[in-house]
Design an enzyme around this catalytic site. Structure first.
Site, PDB file in Angstrom:
ATOM      1  CB  SER A 138      43.006  40.242  45.258  1.00 43.69           C
ATOM      2  OG  SER A 138      42.630  39.526  43.851  1.00 43.69           O
TER       3      SER A 138
ATOM      4  CE  LYS B 154      39.018  37.598  45.636  1.00 45.53           C
ATOM      5  NZ  LYS B 154      40.160  38.041  44.883  1.00 45.53           N
TER       6      LYS B 154
ATOM      7  CB  SER C 173      43.299  35.582  46.923  1.00 44.24           C
ATOM      8  OG  SER C 173      43.110  36.803  45.915  1.00 44.24           O
TER       9      SER C 173
ATOM     10  CE  LYS D  73      42.310  38.774  49.228  1.00 46.04           C
ATOM     11  NZ  LYS D  73      43.854  38.377  48.523  1.00 46.04           N
TER      12      LYS D  73
END
EC number: 3.4.16.4
Length: 411
Positions: free
Chosen positions: A61, A64, A116, A229
């Site tokens: 993720s 992203k 997320s 992140k």
């Protein structure tokens, strides 16, 4: 007395060796559990620490980050988006969006970065490009633009795919770009948020920030953290990318394929501390600084200015060892007009006699070029009366010759 003196010497040598060893230990790169790692300076892009930083691995993720970058470039935060598919049809983490839900781009970005949500990623991709496949092409184009040469994206969320890969170095470049956008930083550091559906205000979705490094109540809290992140799949294991700032020095660290989540959080702090403790940022040129004089003509020389900040990282204690110069690419500007602040030249920056980077150079003053025989230039010329008189004689001669020819033709 000799025995006391001898004892004192031994004690002194012991303390000296201990102090020296401690000082040396502080400069040793940390040992971490992630398979791939890169620590870069956000200003210069220099790699300050690396472990398999160019090895191709799955990002999960952390993907992203670039999805958010593209969204902020293509959309306004208050744009409304109609969701095209139920979250139940999307693998992985979701915030619970259903087909037909109407939300804003801001809502989706917060769902993307805080929780997320893969449903948020897909909704943004559909809104911008019509499909996740088409959006992936934008992602790859943006990656190349940012200098990420070993990255290939297949979806906007980071779901496992053998062809959805990046490197620790490339991943760090993505967050380096993202933190230049104030909206990204503000969104990614929002503690919590509630989405209220535009088409059904009675339905709300509560979001909480899962970035533990910025949460003061978390045991993983890092006081210098700016944003970050995280990611996880069973194939990628734990992934993370984070930015931190200390005394105006901003660093970005990325981690791929970390087996131990708890250890990885400690490793992230260790890597960032290593950068802060061992490197200094030297400011070579500031935007607007006069860097040189450039000769336009034999009678005209103008100042040229730096168009951006240029910095350079050095090991601490070596700040005074840095020397720099700019070599300007020759260009004929003798017949060009420009305004103060226009980029008119290219310069190559050398640090300690080695090529470092390039930079546009701006005009430090305006210049209006006029053809030598234009009316304006004649009016400003010291010999304008002579020039005007000469032109008048030539015109009179042409007019007289034409009249003479007409008379002869009539005869």
């Amino acid at each position: 007395m000799k025995r006391i003196f001898k004892t004192f010497n031994i004690l002194f040598l012991f303390l000296f060796c201990f102090t020296y060893s401690s000082a040396q230990a502080e400069t040793q790169p940390p040992q971490i559990n992630a398979e791939g790692c890169a620590l870069i300076d956000a200003s210069t892009g220099q790699v300050l620490y690396g472990k398999n930083e160019e090895k191709v691995l799955e990002p999960a993720s952390t993907t992203k980050v670039i999805t958010a970058i593209i969204t902020l470039e293509k959309c306004k935060l208050d744009d409304e988006v109609t969701v095209q598919e139920d979250f139940t049809k999307i693998d992985g983490t979701a915030v619970g969006l259903l087909k037909g839900d109407v939300v804003t781009v801001r809502d989706l970005l917060l769902g993307l970065l805080l929780e997320s949500g893969n449903d948020c990623a897909n909704a943004l991709a559909d809104h911008i490009s019509g499909s996740t496949e088409a959006f992936s092409k934008l992602m790859n184009e943006k990656a190349k633009e940012l200098g990420a040469l070993h990255t290939n994206f297949k979806n906007p969320s980071g779901l496992p795919d053998p062809e959805h890969t990046t490197t620790a170095h490339d991943l760090a470049l993505f967050l380096r770009e993202a933190i230049n956008n104030k909206d990204y930083v503000q969104l990614s550091t929002t503690p919590n948020y509630t989405i209220t559906l535009k088409n059904n205000p009675s339905k709300t979705i509560v979001l909480n920030n899962k970035n533990y490094m910025i949460n003061k109540n978390s045991r993983y809290y890092y006081p210098f953290a700016l944003c970050g992140k995280n990611g996880y799949t069973t194939k990628s294991n734990h992934t993370y990318v984070a930015a931190a700032e200390k005394n105006g020095h901003v660093l970005v660290a990325s981690f791929l394929n970390a087996l131990d989540k708890d250890q990885n959080f400690h490793d992230m702090q260790a890597v960032l501390n290593y950068g802060f403790d061992n490197y200094s940022l030297v400011h070579l040129y500031k935007k607007g600084d006069e860097v040189s004089q450039y000769k336009i003509t034999n009678n005209l020389t103008i100042p040229v200015m730096a168009s951006k900040d240029i910095d350079y990282d050095v090991p601490k204690g070596q700040e005074d060892s840095v020397s720099s110069e700019i070599k300007i690419q020759d260009q004929d500007l003798s017949k060009q007009s420009f305004n103060e602040g226009d980029n008119i030249l290219k310069g190559t920056v050398y640090v300690n006699d080695k090529e470092y980077t390039t930079m546009d150079l701006a005009a430090g003053t305006s210049r209006k070029y006029e053809f030598p025989l234009s009316i304006n230039s004649l009016s400003n010329n010291a010999n304008s009366e002579l020039y005007i008189g000469s032109v008048a004689i030539v015109l009179a001669g042409v007019f007289g010759l034409r009249k003479l020819i007409n008379i002869k033709l009539k005869k």
